[in-house]
Design a protein around this motif. Structure first.
Motif, short mmCIF file in Angstrom:
data_model
loop_
_atom_site.label_atom_id
_atom_site.label_comp_id
_atom_site.label_asym_id
_atom_site.label_seq_id
_atom_site.Cartn_x
_atom_site.Cartn_y
_atom_site.Cartn_z
N VAL A 132 15.91 -22.41 17.03
CA VAL A 132 14.67 -23.10 16.68
C VAL A 132 14.07 -22.55 15.40
O VAL A 132 13.19 -23.18 14.80
CB VAL A 132 13.66 -22.99 17.84
CG1 VAL A 132 13.09 -21.58 17.97
CG2 VAL A 132 12.54 -24.01 17.71
N GLY A 133 14.56 -21.41 14.95
CA GLY A 133 14.02 -20.82 13.74
C GLY A 133 12.54 -20.50 13.87
O GLY A 133 12.10 -19.95 14.89
N LEU A 134 11.76 -20.86 12.86
CA LEU A 134 10.31 -20.65 12.86
C LEU A 134 9.55 -21.97 13.02
O LEU A 134 8.36 -22.03 12.76
CB LEU A 134 9.88 -19.95 11.57
CG LEU A 134 10.51 -18.56 11.33
CD1 LEU A 134 10.10 -18.02 9.98
CD2 LEU A 134 10.11 -17.59 12.44
N VAL A 135 10.26 -23.01 13.47
CA VAL A 135 9.64 -24.33 13.60
C VAL A 135 8.45 -24.29 14.55
O VAL A 135 7.34 -24.74 14.22
CB VAL A 135 10.68 -25.36 14.10
CG1 VAL A 135 9.99 -26.66 14.52
CG2 VAL A 135 11.70 -25.65 13.01
N SER A 136 8.66 -23.74 15.75
CA SER A 136 7.57 -23.72 16.74
C SER A 136 6.45 -22.81 16.29
O SER A 136 5.26 -23.13 16.46
CB SER A 136 8.12 -23.26 18.09
OG SER A 136 9.10 -24.15 18.57
N LEU A 137 6.79 -21.66 15.73
CA LEU A 137 5.76 -20.71 15.32
C LEU A 137 4.86 -21.31 14.26
O LEU A 137 3.64 -21.16 14.30
CB LEU A 137 6.41 -19.43 14.83
CG LEU A 137 5.42 -18.30 14.53
CD1 LEU A 137 5.86 -17.01 15.18
CD2 LEU A 137 5.25 -18.11 13.04
N ARG A 138 5.43 -22.01 13.31
CA ARG A 138 4.61 -22.59 12.24
C ARG A 138 3.73 -23.73 12.75
O ARG A 138 2.61 -23.93 12.29
CB ARG A 138 5.51 -23.05 11.09
CG ARG A 138 6.07 -21.85 10.32
CD ARG A 138 7.14 -22.18 9.33
NE ARG A 138 7.52 -20.98 8.58
CZ ARG A 138 8.65 -20.83 7.91
NH1 ARG A 138 9.55 -21.82 7.90
NH2 ARG A 138 8.92 -19.71 7.26
N ALA A 139 4.23 -24.49 13.73
CA ALA A 139 3.40 -25.53 14.34
C ALA A 139 2.21 -24.92 15.07
O ALA A 139 1.06 -25.40 14.96
CB ALA A 139 4.23 -26.37 15.30
N LEU A 140 2.46 -23.83 15.80
CA LEU A 140 1.36 -23.17 16.52
C LEU A 140 0.40 -22.51 15.56
O LEU A 140 -0.82 -22.45 15.82
CB LEU A 140 1.91 -22.16 17.51
CG LEU A 140 2.11 -22.64 18.95
CD1 LEU A 140 0.78 -23.04 19.59
CD2 LEU A 140 3.10 -23.78 19.04
N ALA A 141 0.88 -22.00 14.44
CA ALA A 141 -0.02 -21.40 13.44
C ALA A 141 -0.99 -22.44 12.89
O ALA A 141 -2.17 -22.14 12.65
CB ALA A 141 0.80 -20.76 12.31
N GLU A 142 -0.52 -23.66 12.68
CA GLU A 142 -1.41 -24.74 12.25
C GLU A 142 -2.48 -25.01 13.30
O GLU A 142 -3.68 -25.16 12.98
CB GLU A 142 -0.62 -26.01 11.98
CG GLU A 142 0.19 -26.00 10.71
CD GLU A 142 0.86 -27.34 10.46
OE1 GLU A 142 1.62 -27.41 9.48
OE2 GLU A 142 0.63 -28.31 11.23
N LEU A 143 -2.06 -25.08 14.56
CA LEU A 143 -3.01 -25.38 15.63
C LEU A 143 -4.01 -24.24 15.83
O LEU A 143 -5.16 -24.48 16.21
CB LEU A 143 -2.26 -25.66 16.93
CG LEU A 143 -1.42 -26.94 16.93
CD1 LEU A 143 -0.65 -27.06 18.23
CD2 LEU A 143 -2.29 -28.17 16.72
N LYS A 144 -3.59 -23.01 15.60
CA LYS A 144 -4.51 -21.88 15.71
C LYS A 144 -5.71 -22.09 14.80
O LYS A 144 -6.86 -21.87 15.20
CB LYS A 144 -3.79 -20.58 15.35
CG LYS A 144 -4.70 -19.35 15.36
CD LYS A 144 -3.94 -18.08 15.00
CE LYS A 144 -4.89 -16.90 14.94
NZ LYS A 144 -4.17 -15.63 14.66
N LYS A 145 -5.47 -22.52 13.58
CA LYS A 145 -6.55 -22.78 12.64
C LYS A 145 -7.35 -24.02 13.04
O LYS A 145 -8.58 -24.03 13.01
CB LYS A 145 -5.95 -22.97 11.24
CG LYS A 145 -6.97 -23.24 10.16
CD LYS A 145 -7.86 -22.04 9.90
CE LYS A 145 -8.78 -22.29 8.71
NZ LYS A 145 -9.73 -21.16 8.51
#
Length: 444
Positions: A132-145
Motif C-alpha cells: 500500500v506504500g504511503l497511500v493510506s497514511l497520506r489520505a489520513l494526514a489530509e483528514l487529520k487537518k
C-alpha cells in the motif's frame, strides 16, 4: 461570542446538578446549580444558555486504538471463517486495490460517525508497507487537518505485515515519520519466534528514537502459543515468559528511557500465562511506564475459533493490570472490516461489551469502564486537561440519559457534542432548550 452556560448538568461521576461555564474553548467553572433568581443575575449579555434538565454530561469519548484505513470494508472484503490467519491474508490482498480517494472516503465516513457518537479524539494505526506504500497514511494526514475542528487525530505508522517479514517496510516507516506520522507502531505478534520478536522491537525503538516519537505496539494477540515454554530469570530477579512480546517491549522501554511513551495493544497472551508470571509481567509494565490498551470486541470476534471445547476468548487481564497500577484504556480496534465486521464507533456499546468480557459487573465497575473510554485514553494520547474540571478543554458530550441506569437501559442518544467549546456534528433530533443566542458552532 462563544461564552456558554450549560445548566442542569448531571456530571457522569454523579452528584448534584451543576452549571458548566465555557469560554475560550475551555471550562471556566463547574459550580452547583444556582437558584433561578441568582442565575439570571450572573449571566453576561450575549451568553448562550443551554438547559439540560439533569441529562448526563461526559468528557468527549476517546478511541485510542482504531484502524481507519481499513474501516467500512466488511461488505467489500467479506470474511468466510473469522480466523485471524485467513483475515490477515484477505486484508493483505485487499490493500493492493486501495487508492487515496477510497481510503479517504471510508475513513471520512467513519470519522463522521465518530462525531455523531461523541468521540472527540482518535488514535488510528495506518498500514505502511510495500503493498500500500504511503497511500493510506497520506489520505489520513489530509483528514487529520480537515477534521481538526471536531476530532484530535493521531496517526500511527503501522507495519501490519511485519518489518523483516516484508522487506522494504522499514524504509517506508522512516519516510512516514519524516512526512509527519505522529507515532511509530510495531506488530510483535507477527514475529516467527523470540529472536525475531526482539529484533522487531529493537527496530521500532530505533525509529522512535531517531524521530523522537512515541511508540504503539500490537503485541501478543495469539492465544495458541505456549507462553510458558521459555521462562527465564531476568536481571530484576524475576521469572518471565520470554516469548511474550510485552516483556521485551517493557524492558526495551526502560533501556531507551521511554517510560510513559509506549503503549501495547491487545496483550491477549497475558490471559494464557500462569498467575505468578502474570503478576510479574503486570508489575514490569507498571515499572516501565508502559500503557496497555485492550480491545475486547475484536478479540472476542477473532480468538478461540479453533477450540473445539472451552473456546478461549483472549481478552487481556484488565482487572489485574489496573490493580498493578498499569495505565490502561479500551479501544474498538477494527470498525466494520474483516477483522471485526460488527465493530462500530459507539464507545458506549463498546464499553458494555468490554465490561461483560472483563467480568466488570457492578455499577462502579461500569463507571470505571466509561473512564477507560474517556479520560484514561486521553492520558495515553497525551491530551492534557481532558475532563470536566475548571481549566479543562471544553470537549464534552451530553446524553439523553439522566442516570447510569438510564444509560444501561439504552438512553444513549447524543444531544450535544462540543469540541473546544463549539458544537460539532449534526443537530440532535430533539433540540435542547437554548436561550440567549445560537450555540457556538463551527462548520466542517
Amino acid at each position: 461570542m462563544d461564552d456558554l452556560l450549560i445548566e442542569g448538568a448531571r456530571l457522569w461521576t454523579g452528584g448534584p446538578l451543576r452549571t458548566i461555564h465555557v469560554a475560550g474553548g475551555h471550562i471556566v467553572s463547574v459550580t452547583p446549580e444556582p437558584d433561578r433568581r441568582e442565575r439570571s443575575a450572573d449571566v453576561a449579555a450575549g451568553t448562550t444558555t443551554v438547559r439540560l434538565d439533569g441529562r448526563l454530561v461526559f468528557p468527549g469519548f476517546v478511541n485510542v486504538h482504531a484502524h481507519l484505513d481499513k474501516a467500512m470494508l466488511a461488505a467489500r472484503v467479506p470474511d468466510e471463517t473469522g480466523t485471524i490467519d485467513e483475515v490477515r491474508r484477505t486484508m493483505a490482498r485487499a490493500k493492493s486495490s486501495f487508492t487515496h480517494d477510497d481510503v479517504r472516503e471510508r475513513a471520512a465516513r467513519t470519522l463522521d460517525r465518530c462525531i455523531r457518537h461523541g468521540v472527540t479524539a482518535v488514535r488510528t494505526h495506518v498500514d505502511v508497507d510495500p503493498t500500500v506504500g504511503l497511500v493510506s497514511l497520506r489520505a489520513l494526514a489530509e483528514l487529520k487537518k480537515e477534521y481538526e475542528h471536531a476530532i484530535d487525530l493521531q496517526i500511527v505508522a503501522f507495519p501490519q505485515e511485519g518489518i523483516e517479514e516484508f522487506p522494504g517496510t522499514e524504509q517506508l516507516l522512516r519516510q512516514a515519520l519524516a512526512d509527519g506520522a505522529d507515532l511509530v507502531g510495531g506488530h510483535a505478534s507477527i514475529a516467527a519466534g523470540t529472536a525475531e520478536l526482539r529484533r522487531q522491537v529493537d527496530m521500532v525503538f530505533a525509529l522512535a528514537e531517531e524521530f523522537d516519537v512515541d511508540v504503539d505496539f500490537h503485541a501478543d494477540f495469539g492465544i495458541t502459543e505456549d507462553y510458558g515454554r521459555e521462562v527465564t530469570r531476568h536481571r530484576d530477579g524475576r521469572d518471565y515468559p520470554d516469548n511474550l512480546g510485552a516483556v521485551h517491549i517493557a524492558e526495551r522501554t526502560v533501556s531507551a528511557g521511554y517510560q510513559g511513551r509506549v503503549t501495547v495493544g491487545h496483550l491477549c497472551g497475558l490471559d494464557m500465562v500462569a498467575p505468578a508470571l502474570r503478576a510479574n509481567v503486570c508489575d514490569l509494565l507498571r515499572t516501565a511506564g508502559v500503557a496497555v490498551v485492550s480491545t475486547p470486541a475484536s478479540n472476542l470476534y477473532g480468538n478461540g475459533r479453533g477450540d473445539a471445547v472451552g473456546a478461549r476468548r483472549g481478552v487481556t487481564r484488565l482487572t489485574e493490570l489496573m490493580a498493578a497500577g498499569v495505565d490502561v484504556a479500551v479501544g474498538t480496534d477494527n470498525i466494520r472490516d474483516a477483522f471485526n465486521p460488527w465493530g462500530n464507533t459507539d464507545l458506549i456499546q463498546n464499553a458494555v461489551i468490554a465490561s461483560l468480557a472483563c467480568h466488570l459487573v457492578t455499577e462502579q465497575d461500569f463507571m470505571t469502564m466509561l473512564e477507560l473510554h474517556t479520560t484514561a485514553p486521553a492520558k495515553i494520547m497525551g491530551l492534557a486537561g481532558y475532563g470536566l474540571a475548571a481549566g479543562d478543554e471544553a470537549s464534552l458530550v451530553v446524553l439523553e440519559a439522566r442516570s447510569l441506569a438510564d444509560l444501561l437501559d439504552g438512553d444513549v442518544a447524543r444531544r450535544l457534542v462540543l469540541k473546544r467549546g463549539r458544537s460539532v456534528g449534526p443537530p440532535p433530533p430533539a433540540p435542547l432548550e437554548v436561550c440567549g443566542g445560537p450555540l457556538p458552532g463551527v462548520a466542517p
